[in-house]
Design a protein around this motif. Structure first.
Motif, PDB file in Angstrom:
ATOM      1  N   TRP A 126       1.094  17.641  12.702  1.00 29.27           N
ATOM      2  CA  TRP A 126       1.547  19.173  13.129  1.00 29.27           C
ATOM      3  C   TRP A 126       2.254  19.731  12.044  1.00 29.27           C
ATOM      4  CZ3 TRP A 126       6.605  20.820  12.949  1.00 29.27           C
ATOM      5  CH2 TRP A 126       7.014  21.945  13.438  1.00 29.27           C
ATOM      6  N   ALA A 127       3.000  18.858  11.170  1.00 33.21           N
ATOM      7  CA  ALA A 127       3.609  19.331   9.896  1.00 33.21           C
ATOM      8  C   ALA A 127       2.696  20.182   8.910  1.00 33.21           C
ATOM      9  CB  ALA A 127       4.271  18.503   9.381  1.00 33.21           C
ATOM     10  N   VAL A 138       0.798  -1.266  -0.125  1.00 30.45           N
ATOM     11  CA  VAL A 138       0.097   0.102  -0.161  1.00 30.45           C
ATOM     12  C   VAL A 138       0.624   1.287  -0.020  1.00 30.45           C
ATOM     13  CG1 VAL A 138      -1.640   1.355   1.419  1.00 30.45           C
ATOM     14  CG2 VAL A 138      -2.031  -1.197   1.145  1.00 30.45           C
ATOM     15  N   VAL A 139       1.855   1.329   0.745  1.00 28.60           N
ATOM     16  CA  VAL A 139       2.951   2.528   0.682  1.00 28.60           C
ATOM     17  C   VAL A 139       3.567   2.877  -0.594  1.00 28.60           C
ATOM     18  CG1 VAL A 139       4.842   3.217   1.860  1.00 28.60           C
ATOM     19  CG2 VAL A 139       3.460   1.864   3.142  1.00 28.60           C
ATOM     20  N   PRO A 140       3.968   1.882  -1.420  1.00 27.24           N
ATOM     21  CA  PRO A 140       4.587   2.390  -2.576  1.00 27.24           C
ATOM     22  C   PRO A 140       3.553   3.060  -3.677  1.00 27.24           C
ATOM     23  CG  PRO A 140       4.915   0.104  -2.479  1.00 27.24           C
ATOM     24  CD  PRO A 140       4.404   0.818  -1.074  1.00 27.24           C
ATOM     25  N   ALA A 141       2.037   2.378  -3.372  1.00 24.09           N
ATOM     26  CA  ALA A 141       1.035   2.732  -4.035  1.00 24.09           C
ATOM     27  C   ALA A 141       0.623   3.893  -3.931  1.00 24.09           C
ATOM     28  CB  ALA A 141       0.002   1.407  -3.906  1.00 24.09           C
ATOM     29  N   LEU A 142       0.531   4.283  -2.563  1.00 21.57           N
ATOM     30  CA  LEU A 142       0.151   5.615  -2.105  1.00 21.57           C
ATOM     31  C   LEU A 142       1.176   6.739  -2.759  1.00 21.57           C
ATOM     32  CD1 LEU A 142      -1.534   5.111   1.293  1.00 21.57           C
ATOM     33  CD2 LEU A 142      -2.681   5.496  -0.733  1.00 21.57           C
ATOM     34  N   ALA A 143       2.524   6.393  -2.548  1.00 18.82           N
ATOM     35  CA  ALA A 143       3.559   7.357  -2.824  1.00 18.82           C
ATOM     36  C   ALA A 143       3.330   7.644  -4.486  1.00 18.82           C
ATOM     37  CB  ALA A 143       4.858   6.643  -2.550  1.00 18.82           C
ATOM     38  N   GLY A 144       3.234   6.471  -5.076  1.00 18.91           N
ATOM     39  CA  GLY A 144       2.906   6.813  -6.765  1.00 18.91           C
ATOM     40  C   GLY A 144       1.644   7.670  -6.955  1.00 18.91           C
ATOM     41  N   ALA A 145       0.743   7.355  -6.404  1.00 14.99           N
ATOM     42  CA  ALA A 145      -0.603   8.379  -6.624  1.00 14.99           C
ATOM     43  C   ALA A 145      -0.221   9.870  -5.943  1.00 14.99           C
ATOM     44  CB  ALA A 145      -1.783   7.642  -5.587  1.00 14.99           C
ATOM     45  N   TYR A 146       0.592  10.114  -4.938  1.00 15.16           N
ATOM     46  CA  TYR A 146       0.986  11.191  -4.580  1.00 15.16           C
ATOM     47  C   TYR A 146       1.616  11.889  -5.573  1.00 15.16           C
ATOM     48  CZ  TYR A 146       2.994  15.265  -1.875  1.00 15.16           C
ATOM     49  OH  TYR A 146       3.227  16.322  -1.369  1.00 15.16           O
ATOM     50  N   VAL A 204       2.356   5.878  15.386  1.00 20.18           N
ATOM     51  CA  VAL A 204       1.553   6.802  16.238  1.00 20.18           C
ATOM     52  C   VAL A 204       2.252   8.213  16.302  1.00 20.18           C
ATOM     53  CG1 VAL A 204       0.199   7.560  18.194  1.00 20.18           C
ATOM     54  CG2 VAL A 204       0.124   5.409  17.506  1.00 20.18           C
ATOM     55  N   LEU A 205       3.436   8.241  16.705  1.00 17.20           N
ATOM     56  CA  LEU A 205       4.374   9.356  16.896  1.00 17.20           C
ATOM     57  C   LEU A 205       4.418  10.072  15.580  1.00 17.20           C
ATOM     58  CD1 LEU A 205       7.207   8.568  19.267  1.00 17.20           C
ATOM     59  CD2 LEU A 205       5.313   9.918  19.857  1.00 17.20           C
ATOM     60  N   LEU A 206       4.680   9.325  14.356  1.00 21.13           N
ATOM     61  CA  LEU A 206       4.772   9.774  12.951  1.00 21.13           C
ATOM     62  C   LEU A 206       3.593  10.311  12.561  1.00 21.13           C
ATOM     63  CD1 LEU A 206       6.999   7.184  11.124  1.00 21.13           C
ATOM     64  CD2 LEU A 206       7.662   9.189  12.233  1.00 21.13           C
ATOM     65  N   VAL A 207       2.440   9.885  12.943  1.00 20.50           N
ATOM     66  CA  VAL A 207       1.018  10.163  12.636  1.00 20.50           C
ATOM     67  C   VAL A 207       1.042  11.666  13.492  1.00 20.50           C
ATOM     68  CG1 VAL A 207      -1.452  10.091  12.656  1.00 20.50           C
ATOM     69  CG2 VAL A 207       0.040   8.221  11.998  1.00 20.50           C
ATOM     70  N   GLY A 208       1.219  11.641  14.599  1.00 25.74           N
ATOM     71  CA  GLY A 208       1.317  13.084  15.300  1.00 25.74           C
ATOM     72  C   GLY A 208       2.017  14.119  14.710  1.00 25.74           C
ATOM     73  N   ALA A 209       3.312  13.786  14.183  1.00 25.26           N
ATOM     74  CA  ALA A 209       4.143  14.584  13.665  1.00 25.26           C
ATOM     75  C   ALA A 209       3.547  15.186  12.326  1.00 25.26           C
ATOM     76  CB  ALA A 209       5.638  14.032  13.401  1.00 25.26           C
ATOM     77  N   TRP A 219      10.779  21.061   0.666  1.00 21.13           N
ATOM     78  CA  TRP A 219      10.538  19.703   1.249  1.00 21.13           C
ATOM     79  C   TRP A 219       9.289  19.756   2.308  1.00 21.13           C
ATOM     80  CZ3 TRP A 219      11.364  19.376   6.464  1.00 21.13           C
ATOM     81  CH2 TRP A 219      11.907  20.131   6.951  1.00 21.13           C
ATOM     82  N   LYS A 220       9.294  20.804   2.586  1.00 22.80           N
ATOM     83  CA  LYS A 220       8.133  21.003   3.817  1.00 22.80           C
ATOM     84  C   LYS A 220       6.681  20.704   3.370  1.00 22.80           C
ATOM     85  CE  LYS A 220      10.690  24.391   6.845  1.00 22.80           C
ATOM     86  NZ  LYS A 220      10.490  25.782   7.339  1.00 22.80           N
ATOM     87  N   ARG A 221       6.508  20.875   1.860  1.00 26.56           N
ATOM     88  CA  ARG A 221       5.176  20.499   1.518  1.00 26.56           C
ATOM     89  C   ARG A 221       5.077  19.148   1.426  1.00 26.56           C
ATOM     90  NH1 ARG A 221       4.281  21.490  -3.682  1.00 26.56           N
ATOM     91  NH2 ARG A 221       6.286  21.496  -4.400  1.00 26.56           N
ATOM     92  N   HIS A 222       6.299  18.272   1.401  1.00 24.00           N
ATOM     93  CA  HIS A 222       6.098  16.779   1.174  1.00 24.00           C
ATOM     94  C   HIS A 222       6.171  16.281   2.543  1.00 24.00           C
ATOM     95  CE1 HIS A 222       6.000  17.757  -2.941  1.00 24.00           C
ATOM     96  NE2 HIS A 222       7.303  18.257  -2.917  1.00 24.00           N
ATOM     97  N   ALA A 223       6.618  16.918   3.706  1.00 23.04           N
ATOM     98  CA  ALA A 223       6.797  16.186   4.872  1.00 23.04           C
ATOM     99  C   ALA A 223       5.718  15.682   5.290  1.00 23.04           C
ATOM    100  CB  ALA A 223       7.411  17.014   5.867  1.00 23.04           C
ATOM    101  N   PRO A 224       4.375  16.210   5.437  1.00 22.86           N
ATOM    102  CA  PRO A 224       3.151  15.480   6.071  1.00 22.86           C
ATOM    103  C   PRO A 224       2.932  14.067   5.484  1.00 22.86           C
ATOM    104  CG  PRO A 224       2.820  17.868   5.947  1.00 22.86           C
ATOM    105  CD  PRO A 224       4.018  17.470   4.964  1.00 22.86           C
ATOM    106  N   ILE A 225       2.887  14.073   4.063  1.00 21.36           N
ATOM    107  CA  ILE A 225       2.566  12.866   3.441  1.00 21.36           C
ATOM    108  C   ILE A 225       3.877  11.826   3.564  1.00 21.36           C
ATOM    109  CG2 ILE A 225       3.448  13.648   1.192  1.00 21.36           C
ATOM    110  CD1 ILE A 225       0.538  11.289   1.763  1.00 21.36           C
ATOM    111  N   ALA A 226       4.914  12.128   3.533  1.00 17.69           N
ATOM    112  CA  ALA A 226       6.144  11.518   3.982  1.00 17.69           C
ATOM    113  C   ALA A 226       5.951  10.666   5.373  1.00 17.69           C
ATOM    114  CB  ALA A 226       7.496  11.883   3.763  1.00 17.69           C
ATOM    115  N   LEU A 227       5.705  11.476   6.294  1.00 15.28           N
ATOM    116  CA  LEU A 227       5.530  10.898   7.835  1.00 15.28           C
ATOM    117  C   LEU A 227       4.181  10.102   7.652  1.00 15.28           C
ATOM    118  CD1 LEU A 227       6.240  14.489   9.696  1.00 15.28           C
ATOM    119  CD2 LEU A 227       7.645  12.338   9.622  1.00 15.28           C
ATOM    120  N   LEU A 228       2.966  10.284   7.121  1.00 14.93           N
ATOM    121  CA  LEU A 228       2.066   9.404   6.943  1.00 14.93           C
ATOM    122  C   LEU A 228       2.528   8.037   6.303  1.00 14.93           C
ATOM    123  CD1 LEU A 228      -1.056   8.885   7.393  1.00 14.93           C
ATOM    124  CD2 LEU A 228      -1.590   9.892   5.232  1.00 14.93           C
ATOM    125  N   LEU A 229       3.269   8.203   5.162  1.00 17.40           N
ATOM    126  CA  LEU A 229       3.521   6.771   4.581  1.00 17.40           C
ATOM    127  C   LEU A 229       4.299   6.036   5.586  1.00 17.40           C
ATOM    128  CD1 LEU A 229       4.219   8.250   0.982  1.00 17.40           C
ATOM    129  CD2 LEU A 229       2.328   6.583   1.769  1.00 17.40           C
TER     130      LEU A 229
END
Length: 360
Positions: A350-351, A14-22, A342-347, A52-62
């Motif tokens: 925040w981002a 699911v992770v590379p699939a979502l990254a590709g979709a993004y 959970v910590l990455l989701v929270g980060a 890079w800040k624009r992409h940080a939230p999605i990277a943390l979620l992935l």
């Protein structure tokens, strides 16, 4: 690292699939972007921030999703754990020779006192089981952290005829198998502890790699030699195949005295117990079979101890946890991975709130 549910790792796709979709969505936006005649005007109107800040939230979620995918497979690592986090099976000899008075007041009373002290001294998280053997072996108390049933069973020991050391080892293995699925039960016919039991079949390939031990151990206390049932070394080989270490303790002197049991210990046989040191069965059965016990320890990866008197027995039992202080076992790390996710989701939240929200 190993995984209990390796098929769950498919969720990581699911992770590379979502990254590709993004990435695809970003390129699509660029193609649809409205062309302005003044690029400088757009740059002046847009808020200043690193790309890079624009992409940080999605990277943390992935990253969080990847950790959850790993956690779903229940990963395990080999780790050193103290003996207090495993289990100890106490296999106690209650044959008639334990009434010998060469250890005051007799061997059984001295053993009861030492084992009771050992049980009470263990950490509250240590599981302890009790196997009793004379003419047959039985699990008197399954491994438990409760001390009351153990002390009650120790205080009510009664003697019997015969000494089935091999059957006691196999019963101890079975008690461990009940709490550790990685340990296979012993051959039920071999554990019967009588001469009518069928001989075990051909030895199977070792269940565990050499030197790979189960965290649980067996402490075998006996004052005599095997009189019936499967031979101790043969039973030890079966225990060794399953990674179960046996720590035999040979108790008593080499000069047994007259045997005198208390009425409770004799179980209605009379305070004279089961006879004298020179009674039926021969004197050899009243003295710990040290060569065999040493071989049992060697075959299973344990260690043999000799205890000629009550003080030495208490010393051996007191030092035993330090002898087996560190053991290896599979430790599941899923909880840690979930916590990190959970910590990455929270980060990521925040981002997203700090770097992608437009100023009012």
């Amino acid at each position: 690292m190993g995984f209990q549910w390796p098929l769950a790792l498919l969720a990581l796709l699911v992770v590379p699939a979502l990254a590709g979709a993004y990435v695809w969505q970003l390129r699509r936006r660029r193609r649809r972007a409205v062309r302005y005649s003044s690029v400088a005007l757009i740059r002046a109107a847009a808020p200043r921030r690193a790309a890079w800040k624009r992409h940080a939230p999605i990277a943390l979620l992935l990253g969080a999703l990847a950790l959850l995918g790993l956690a779903a497979a229940r990963p395990q690592v080999r780790a050193d754990v103290p003996v207090s986090r495993s289990a100890i099976i106490l296999a106690l000899d209650v044959s008639g020779s334990m009434c010998s008075t060469d250890v005051e007041p007799n061997r059984l009373s001295a053993a009861q006192a030492a084992v009771r002290e050992f049980v009470q001294a263990q950490d509250a998280t240590t599981s302890i089981g009790l196997v009793l053997f004379s003419g047959f072996a039985q699990v008197a108390v399954a491994p438990t952290t409760e001390r009351e049933p153990l002390t009650r069973a120790i205080d009510s020991l009664t003697t019997g005829r015969g000494t089935t050391i091999g059957a006691a080892i196999l019963k101890s293995v079975d008690a461990i198998a009940e709490i550790n699925p990685a340990v296979e039960p012993a051959d039920p016919t071999a554990a019967l502890g009588n001469d009518d039991a069928e001989a075990p079949g051909p030895a199977r390939p070792p269940v565990r790699a050499e030197g790979d031990f189960a965290p649980e151990i067996v402490v075998l206390l006996t004052d005599g030699a095997n009189t019936s049932g499967i031979e101790p070394v043969e039973a030890a080989q079966m225990a060794g195949e399953r990674g179960v270490r046996v720590y035999p303790i040979g108790f008593g002197t080499r000069d047994p005295a007259s045997m005198v049991c208390t009425p409770a210990q004799a179980a209605g046989q009379g305070t004279s117990g089961w006879g004298s040191a020179g009674g039926p069965g021969g004197r050899s059965f009243l003295v710990a079979d040290e060569p065999t016990l040493r071989e049992v320890a060697e075959v299973t990866g344990g260690e043999y101890f000799a205890a000629a008197d009550a003080d030495r027995l208490q010393e051996v039992l007191r030092d035993l946890p330090r002898t087996v202080a560190i053991q290896q076992r599979e430790v599941e790390v899923s909880v840690g991975l979930v916590g990190l996710a959970v910590l990455l989701v929270g980060a990521g939240v925040w981002a997203a709130a700090r770097w992608t929200a437009f100023p009012s």
